[in-house]
Design an enzyme around this catalytic site. Sequence first.
Site, short mmCIF file in Angstrom:
data_model
loop_
_atom_site.label_atom_id
_atom_site.label_comp_id
_atom_site.label_asym_id
_atom_site.label_seq_id
_atom_site.Cartn_x
_atom_site.Cartn_y
_atom_site.Cartn_z
N THR A 71 0.82 -1.21 0.00
CA THR A 71 0.00 0.00 0.00
C THR A 71 0.86 1.26 0.00
OG1 THR A 71 -1.77 -1.19 1.13
CG2 THR A 71 -1.83 1.21 1.26
N GLN A 180 1.05 -9.33 -6.26
CA GLN A 180 0.65 -10.74 -6.38
C GLN A 180 1.49 -11.51 -7.39
OE1 GLN A 180 -1.50 -12.43 -4.53
NE2 GLN A 180 -2.50 -10.78 -3.44
N SER A 200 5.31 -6.38 -1.96
CA SER A 200 5.02 -6.49 -0.53
C SER A 200 5.62 -7.78 0.04
CB SER A 200 3.50 -6.50 -0.35
OG SER A 200 3.18 -6.72 0.99
N HIS A 202 4.78 -9.68 2.75
CA HIS A 202 3.99 -10.76 3.36
C HIS A 202 3.29 -11.67 2.36
CE1 HIS A 202 -0.26 -9.03 3.37
NE2 HIS A 202 0.45 -7.99 2.96
N CYS A 326 -9.38 -7.90 1.99
CA CYS A 326 -9.71 -6.54 2.45
C CYS A 326 -11.18 -6.22 2.21
CB CYS A 326 -8.82 -5.49 1.81
SG CYS A 326 -8.05 -6.00 0.32
N1 PLP Z 1 -1.85 -4.80 -4.40
C1 PLP Z 1 -2.36 -6.04 -4.50
C2 PLP Z 1 -2.62 -6.62 -5.85
C3 PLP Z 1 -2.64 -6.78 -3.35
O1 PLP Z 1 -3.14 -8.01 -3.43
C4 PLP Z 1 -2.37 -6.19 -2.07
C5 PLP Z 1 -2.70 -6.91 -0.83
O2 PLP Z 1 -3.56 -7.76 -0.79
C6 PLP Z 1 -1.82 -4.89 -2.03
C7 PLP Z 1 -1.59 -4.24 -3.21
C8 PLP Z 1 -1.51 -4.22 -0.72
O3 PLP Z 1 -0.36 -4.76 -0.13
P1 PLP Z 1 -0.09 -4.62 1.46
O4 PLP Z 1 -1.01 -5.56 2.14
O5 PLP Z 1 1.35 -5.01 1.63
O6 PLP Z 1 -0.32 -3.20 1.81
#
Ligand code: PLP
Length: 383
Positions: A71, A180, A200, A202, A326
């Site tokens: 994010t 992803q 990201s 995690h 989310c």
């Molecule tokens: N972009 C995509 C395609 C995601 O799947 C996610 C998280 O699910 C994010 C961005 C956001 O990543 P983070 O959880 O590290 O903020």
Amino acid sequence: MEIYFDNSATTKCLDEVIDKMDQVMKEDYGNPSSMHLKGLQAENHIKTAGERISKTLKASPKELVFTSGGTESINLALIGAATANQRKGKHLITTRIEHPAVLNTMAYLAEQGFAVTYLDVNRNGGIDLKQLEEAITGETILVSMMHVNNEIGAVLPIEEAQAVIKEKNPDTLFHVDAVQSYGKYQINLHTSGIDLLSVSGHKIHGPKGVGFLYIKEKTKIKPILFGGGQQHNLRSGTENVPGIAGLGEACFRAYEAIKENTEQLYRLKERFCTEINKLAFAHIHGKTGQDSAPHIVSVSVDGIRSEVLLHALEEQGIYISAGSACAAKKQQLSNTLKQIGLQEQIKETVRFSFSKFNTLEEILYCTDCLSKLVPMLRKYRRR
Ligand code: PLP
């Protein structure tokens, strides 16, 4: 028994990642900005992580900024690039199926006076490159596109898109949300027209709350956080050294055996889809096979609400998600499923997402559970 099929929401940390973070927290706990040995040791962890990560993408360590995750990387890419380049134009382009991190940042930028064009998607989550080409004007400063969609596993054509963008307007920056796809696909940033790329930790068996943004050399971008001027003034704040060291380890491991891991995921997914297709009440959304991401399958089950199925499978030790993580907790209907044209089925759609730790036995156990549970749940529903 515990079967974790929610790897698009988050993944289990690797032991090697935990060990690395443990060492940094217990021993090398200095502030990387400090001038003494403890500071140097911490700084070295950041340097090593940068080197390890940049190798996976054929980038330079200087082109990486560590952030608090996908994010923040996306916010920095979009807001940072838009504000730094607004004299060239105030037009931005993205797709309708982006993660909220992109869609809501675009909405914020629209409030600040930028014009945003949203590209349509087809039933499989695919985009029309002709529409992209037509949308780009002399005023377009940034295109943001996800590589792999988090809800249906659609793979967007980032290679073709970068060619279209640079041909039409070489000054338009291209940001890829690779949250992803990183660790599943080889991405060569040295030879591609991608200017910004978000990742990201995690999602790749690394720690939560840490990620990075790749910023191609000479790309104009402004910070969104202000403070002590760390990370070339692009991301102030004392670096999350244990997280960054863990991220470096996870990235290295993700690419160490990427071919074997991706092949294994495709084998699992293919078998899963074959078994699902035998169930008359289940329908897979989007493409399957090598045309789709190796780890995500979106399935709707006639007449069973997603949260009912989620909890019924949970009782059997299987963890999945209703739509995307989310959207699910907020009880909002999935945007991606809406955009690909689903209506009533949205409420009956669940997502299975795999990792290299999953096995064929787990796949078969899950599809067996579905074949037994769903007819029972539907029977109760009718009473
Ligand atoms: N972009 C995509 C395609 C995601 O799947 C996610 C998280 O699910 C994010 C961005 C956001 O990543 P983070 O959880 O590290 O903020």
